[in-house]
Write a protein that holds these residues in place. Structure first.
Motif, PDB file in Angstrom:
ATOM      1  N   SER A 170      39.802  33.519  54.693  1.00 16.09           N
ATOM      2  CA  SER A 170      39.869  34.655  55.626  1.00 16.09           C
ATOM      3  C   SER A 170      41.263  34.770  56.233  1.00 16.09           C
ATOM      4  O   SER A 170      41.505  35.612  57.087  1.00 16.09           O
ATOM      5  N   LYS A 171      42.187  33.916  55.791  1.00 22.79           N
ATOM      6  CA  LYS A 171      43.557  33.921  56.329  1.00 22.79           C
ATOM      7  C   LYS A 171      44.556  34.012  55.189  1.00 22.79           C
ATOM      8  O   LYS A 171      45.484  33.205  55.095  1.00 22.79           O
ATOM      9  N   MET A 172      44.326  34.945  54.284  1.00 26.17           N
ATOM     10  CA  MET A 172      45.185  35.052  53.111  1.00 26.17           C
ATOM     11  C   MET A 172      46.046  36.316  53.142  1.00 26.17           C
ATOM     12  O   MET A 172      46.652  36.699  52.140  1.00 26.17           O
ATOM     13  N   GLY A 173      46.070  36.984  54.305  1.00 27.56           N
ATOM     14  CA  GLY A 173      46.944  38.137  54.468  1.00 27.56           C
ATOM     15  C   GLY A 173      46.700  39.215  53.432  1.00 27.56           C
ATOM     16  O   GLY A 173      45.558  39.481  53.043  1.00 27.56           O
ATOM     17  N   ARG A 174      47.779  39.844  53.000  1.00 25.66           N
ATOM     18  CA  ARG A 174      47.691  40.952  52.052  1.00 25.66           C
ATOM     19  C   ARG A 174      47.473  40.477  50.617  1.00 25.66           C
ATOM     20  O   ARG A 174      47.190  41.282  49.737  1.00 25.66           O
ATOM     21  N   SER A 175      47.613  39.151  50.405  1.00 25.81           N
ATOM     22  CA  SER A 175      47.694  38.650  49.034  1.00 25.81           C
ATOM     23  C   SER A 175      46.363  38.234  48.428  1.00 25.81           C
ATOM     24  O   SER A 175      46.050  38.555  47.298  1.00 25.81           O
ATOM     25  N   GLY A 176      45.560  37.491  49.204  1.00 21.36           N
ATOM     26  CA  GLY A 176      44.358  36.895  48.628  1.00 21.36           C
ATOM     27  C   GLY A 176      44.688  35.630  47.871  1.00 21.36           C
ATOM     28  O   GLY A 176      45.857  35.321  47.619  1.00 21.36           O
ATOM     29  N   TRP A 177      43.634  34.898  47.539  1.00 22.04           N
ATOM     30  CA  TRP A 177      43.778  33.638  46.808  1.00 22.04           C
ATOM     31  C   TRP A 177      43.747  33.935  45.316  1.00 22.04           C
ATOM     32  O   TRP A 177      42.901  34.698  44.844  1.00 22.04           O
ATOM     33  N   ALA A 178      44.696  33.363  44.592  1.00 24.21           N
ATOM     34  CA  ALA A 178      44.749  33.570  43.141  1.00 24.21           C
ATOM     35  C   ALA A 178      43.736  32.656  42.465  1.00 24.21           C
ATOM     36  O   ALA A 178      43.829  31.428  42.570  1.00 24.21           O
ATOM     37  N   ILE A 179      42.765  33.240  41.779  1.00 15.96           N
ATOM     38  CA  ILE A 179      41.695  32.466  41.127  1.00 15.96           C
ATOM     39  C   ILE A 179      42.283  31.704  39.943  1.00 15.96           C
ATOM     40  O   ILE A 179      42.889  32.301  39.062  1.00 15.96           O
ATOM     41  N   PRO A 180      42.117  30.377  39.928  1.00 11.57           N
ATOM     42  CA  PRO A 180      42.726  29.577  38.854  1.00 11.57           C
ATOM     43  C   PRO A 180      41.874  29.547  37.589  1.00 11.57           C
ATOM     44  O   PRO A 180      40.780  30.117  37.547  1.00 11.57           O
ATOM     45  N   SER A 181      42.377  28.882  36.585  1.00  9.15           N
ATOM     46  CA  SER A 181      41.654  28.724  35.318  1.00  9.15           C
ATOM     47  C   SER A 181      40.420  27.855  35.498  1.00  9.15           C
ATOM     48  O   SER A 181      39.343  28.172  35.016  1.00  9.15           O
TER      49      SER A 181
END
Lengths: 378, 378
Positions: A177-188
């Protein structure tokens, strides 16, 4: 007697990295035993062919059938492949021992070497040789490549009320909920050394296009609605598909919001029932529970403004719509038959971006209305 | 007298979102003044043509020249475009007022409406109509679209010893050394409401392929070397290019690590000198200070094992290498002339993935050796 294919195992070895290491070692021991017992070294995989790819009606996903094939060393047409597969197995074992990962391209380059001065040949010349053998190995061992320390291409972003505990390297705990404008990049790899905790959400919204994800993230849609907001950024990668499956296993409803065209449908059905290419790991990455929110051509009756937002369907769109009507996993749903027939009749398509026509935040209302009125497709 | 093009402004309005709003308002006022003064409403842009795209030898990047063009309303061939541009300006102003962003596709859908019952025509029918007018507006106002609240496609990841302060929404502070296996997803806009602070790094390493970024991140390369590790994931997006420029402005050396083939070279030169398409914002996104670490065909003399890692260059590779030799920004560098001629002579290419051939971590050593011995190309 060599290693057996995945579905027939009775051992309790895990499908995580530690289990994969044990399974690789057992595969090796079995081959050595065959040699010491003067047997033809052998291992067994499930056949990956169109005829052995079936739609599991009960489960609701594409998977391989029961046909298996033996790979033996003393066989003029198989000995090279056998040797190559063993070389791949050996490399994967060393990656697990070193606790290091690479891509299937990185693996290929480790195997692109000369067999020696007496044989004027490389072990591998093209990655197209090694790729199917990796799938053989995944099936023989009953583990996905991610647990053999082979990364797949990753794609997709996520935001929501939850945390990711990533034990990779020195470890990191990230508040989604604290990833700003980017979001978390889903890994392999979303299974090994990673946990998804404190998941406080009512549902998961999967969005085809990153631009719409960015729009919804800006509106704080995930916060207001208490959902997990994912974009697959086009066709969903293995990691994103696996993660969606894991959220469904937590009991969260999965809603997919895509374009109302060939690609949007294809991306949806790949998430829902899996794909022909990945039928060999179908159960692990398919999410039959998924529902299609839209956009649909039948939305034209719900929202007047959409009538000026349509695009002409191409011949390709119409041809694919006809083909989709023949798939049993699609034509069992009256709602999909109606939608596809409407597309063919009107020769129209719609993009999810068009929901920004009346005002930028209209897309938020559309999604809420679709979910609340259960006006989604199965 | 209408608005003047970017390069000729003398006002002190900022190029951020607040400045963009003021500039849009001034553009509107000027047009209204023209009308009240019985003048033909007019605004001026810089000409975006091949003949007005020049290589700025002193600056080291591609930019537009001094040619400008007036757009007037009372002109049979320009009135529709004029009206359309004003509609775009008006929409962007409303996005800024609402503090909401969208994509250029989202903007298009807001403008895809009928001009009324008496005119059987839409304001816009295709996005190919609106895209060039957005560029006109960027030039007229002297602000990039990101400050007009128009997001570009984003791509790229980052990790390193620094923090990102993102004031988007409720705000988020993210520690770039605690991003686990994923890294931070580089957004479209890296200028407005965002700061890059506590940057404790000796240099920036930009990697073409995500698979190699993942490899280097796993090795903790950025931590051991104290660098910022970026992957552009193929061709660099506007946001990633702008961010690399910003790091160079902080005085950090920029090293680019790509494939030794047409795409690797192209991605490098786009980062370094910019591209024809984006010459209109060249200064803001080009990083002439960048250096090319490799891989290069001349590496074959440095590393024996690479000889078995080469691929055959295609006719396309060789043709492009010939063409590149003609570009003044390339052929001014003897090192690049030598490298390209070597490619043409040997007809070989090399991928960065191949550095994993001897062992997965060899890529780390390669990069360190290249930097320490200054064996990079300009």
């Amino acid at each position: 007697m060599g290693a057996k294919p995945a579905g027939k195992r009775t051992d309790a070895e895990g499908s995580d990295e530690a289990g994969a290491e044990r399974r690789l070692e057992r595969l090796g021991r079995n081959i050595v035993d065959d040699i010491y017992n003067s047997k033809n070294p052998r291992f067994t995989t499930t056949t990956r062919s169109r005829s052995n790819t079936i739609y599991d009606k009960k489960g609701g996903f594409l998977r391989l059938g029961d046909a298996t094939e033996d790979h033996t060393f003393i066989n003029i047409s198989q000995s090279k492949r056998f040797m190559q597969t063993m070389a791949i197995a050996s490399k994967c074992h060393s990656f697990l021992e070193q606790n290091l990962h690479t891509s299937i391209r990185g693996l290929f380059y480790q195997l692109k070497y000369s067999l020696g001065d007496e044989v004027d040949e490389n072990l591998f010349n093209e990655q197209t040789e090694s790729n199917p053998l990796i799938e053989d190995l995944e099936l023989t061992l009953g583990v996905r490549r991610e647990s053999l320390n082979l990364n797949a291409n990753r794609k997709g972003v996520l935001v929501g009320n939850m945390r990711v505990v990533d034990r990779f390297g020195e470890g990191a705990e990230m508040d989604m909920s604290k990833m700003g404008r980017s979001g978390w990049a889903i890994p392999s790899d979303v299974d090994n050394d990673i946990d998804f905790v404190d998941v406080k959400a009512k549902y998961v919204l999967v969005v085809e296009k990153d631009a719409l994800w960015v729009r919804l993230n800006e509106d704080g849609f995930w916060k207001k609605e208490n959902c997990i907001l994912i974009s697959t950024i086009g066709q969903a990668a293995r990691g994103a598909r696996r993660l969606i499956r894991k959220f469904a296993d937590m009991g969260l409803p999965i809603y997919v919001f895509n374009d109302g065209d060939v690609w949007g449908w294809y991306i949806y059905w790949t998430i829902k029932t899996g794909s022909m290419n990945l039928a060999y790991i179908g159960k692990d990455i398919a999410t039959p529970e998924a529902r299609f929110l839209g956009v649909t051509i039948s939305d034209l009756d719900r929202y007047e403004f959409l009538k000026s937002m349509t695009m002409k369907a191409t011949e390709f769109d119409l041809k694919r719509a006809q083909e989709m009507l023949k798939y049993p996993w699609i034509n069992q749903h009256k709602e999909w038959v109606d939608e596809l027939k409407l597309v063919i009749k009107t020769r129209l398509k719609l993009e999810q971006d068009s929901l920004q026509g009346p005002r930028l935040t209209f897309v938020d209302d559309y999604i809420k209305e679709k979910i609340n009125s259960k006006a989604y497709l199965p």
